[in-house]
Design a protein around this motif. Structure first.
Motif, PDB file in Angstrom:
ATOM      1  N   PHE A  22     -30.470 -12.157  32.331  1.00 27.84           N
ATOM      2  CA  PHE A  22     -29.858 -13.278  33.058  1.00 27.84           C
ATOM      3  C   PHE A  22     -29.356 -12.815  34.424  1.00 27.84           C
ATOM      4  O   PHE A  22     -29.549 -13.486  35.441  1.00 27.84           O
ATOM      5  N   CYS A  23     -28.737 -11.638  34.450  1.00 26.22           N
ATOM      6  CA  CYS A  23     -28.231 -11.072  35.707  1.00 26.22           C
ATOM      7  C   CYS A  23     -29.398 -10.748  36.649  1.00 26.22           C
ATOM      8  O   CYS A  23     -29.371 -11.096  37.835  1.00 26.22           O
ATOM      9  N   GLY A  60     -24.292 -15.573  37.756  1.00 27.43           N
ATOM     10  CA  GLY A  60     -25.237 -14.757  36.995  1.00 27.43           C
ATOM     11  C   GLY A  60     -25.267 -13.318  37.492  1.00 27.43           C
ATOM     12  O   GLY A  60     -25.351 -12.384  36.697  1.00 27.43           O
ATOM     13  N   SER A 103     -31.058 -13.891  38.058  1.00 23.35           N
ATOM     14  CA  SER A 103     -30.212 -14.519  39.082  1.00 23.35           C
ATOM     15  C   SER A 103     -30.312 -13.765  40.407  1.00 23.35           C
ATOM     16  O   SER A 103     -30.430 -14.373  41.479  1.00 23.35           O
ATOM     17  N   ARG A 118     -33.983 -16.183  33.970  1.00 23.71           N
ATOM     18  CA  ARG A 118     -32.583 -16.523  33.671  1.00 23.71           C
ATOM     19  C   ARG A 118     -32.498 -17.729  32.742  1.00 23.71           C
ATOM     20  O   ARG A 118     -31.579 -17.831  31.920  1.00 23.71           O
TER      21      ARG A 118
END
Length: 340
Positions: free
Chosen positions: A124-125, A37, A128, A102
């Protein structure tokens, strides 16, 4: 140490082993998809879909191990759960916020309109990265017994960065196994960069931890412990060297279509995490809250532990079975995402 022939002696040990297993498996399995991620922020749009597809069948099941570990802490060691959660309230909240972010982004990115999709990819990044940093920060505070002087907070923050780098190494290793072509070549470069940052982090933490804790220093550097424990750093260094050798050769081999060494960086990273976990467990045992509460002081009553053990003996084999089944069924190279 209490009489291990009595339930009050051996039951806390059994639950400590179950909790340790759950945390170790979680760190390895969810570690690679958290690392993937984080790497999503460095990939192009086409690569992002393949990267997400490579963890699609596994990522939520991986988090089951975190639930199991925290569940054992809550039910088998309620006193320690209260102390640990009270001391780590904010980083735990940050970790949960990251995991929720995420999770939502994972589902929404595939249904979002084209101009919204980059925002879900960033979410999402970010989720993570936030989860990885929070976990490392909590680990650092646990090692120093939840002391919050400036040096201890900086140490915990440094461990947060090191754990995130380790997760990126696992994620890049996973991509080497699950992808092909340009993305696989890029994963080799990502793994190479993360490898040395992870190695530096583990070396720095290994030096700093005994200096920050006199009890840990005595456990590692007393004779004969110094010689008996020497294989741990030596094997760890060997695994880093083996991974570096494989990553140096992989680009040329991948150009020739040779996939033979693609598993080595991921396997070596898993070995490093197992050894680091082993060393940390040895450093902290028998404390479950360092220097304040050992596992027998923190454990629930033997009657309660025996009742919980029935549930653990029932649930744990099921979790292991469906984890193995899922990885067996969905093994192989990842393909493009398709939704009806």
């Amino acid at each position: 140490m209490p009489d291990l022939s009595q339930p009050a002696g051996w039951l806390p040990l059994v639950f400590l082993l179950v909790m340790g297993l759950a945390i170790l498996v979680y760190v390895v399995l969810d570690g690679y998809d958290l690392g993937l991620g984080i790497l999503l922020g460095f990939a192009d749009d086409a690569e992002k879909d393949i990267m997400v597809a490579s963890i699609g069948p596994f990522w939520d099941a991986n988090e089951t191990w975190l639930v199991l570990g925290i569940g054992v802490l809550l039910t088998a060691f309620p006193l320690a759960h209260g102390v640990i959660m009270g001391a780590l309230y904010l980083p735990v909240a940050a970790m949960l916020a990251g995991l929720i972010l995420r999770g939502v982004a994972f589902d929404f990115r595939v249904k979002a309109e084209a101009h919204h999709k980059p925002w879900w990819n960033r979410a999402f990044c970010a989720g993570s990265l936030l989860a990885a940093l929070s976990q490392g920060y909590m680990l650092g505070l646990l090692v120093v017994g939840f002391e919050r002087t400036t040096i201890h907070v900086l140490f915990a923050a440094f461990i947060g960065l090191c754990l995130a780098a380790g997760y990126v190494l696992l994620g890049a290793g996973w991509l080497l196994i699950k992808t092909e072509g340009a993305l696989q070549q890029r994963a080799a470069r990502w793994a190479g960069a993360a490898l040395w940052f992870t190695a530096f982090g583990i070396a720095a933490v290994s030096v700093a931890t005994p200096l920050l804790s006199r009890a840990i220093f005595d456990k590692w550097f007393a004779i004969p412990n110094l010689f008996l424990l020497a294989p741990i750093p030596l094997i760890t260094a060997t695994l880093f060297g083996l991974s570096a050798l494989a990553l140096a050769r992989l680009p040329a081999q991948l150009e020739r279509g040779n996939q033979a060494w693609t598993w080595v960086p991921f396997a070596a990273a898993v070995g490093v995490f197992i050894l680091a976990f082993h060393g940390l467990a040895y450093s902290l045992f028998p404390w479950i809250v360092p220097q304040r509460m050992d596992l027998w002081q923190a454990a629930a009553a033997p009657g309660s532990l025996m009742f919980i053990l029935v549930g653990v003996v029932t649930v744990l084999p099921m979790i292991i079975a469906y984890t193995v089944f899922a990885y067996r069924v969905f093994w192989g190279k990842a393909t493009d995402l398709e939704y009806g």
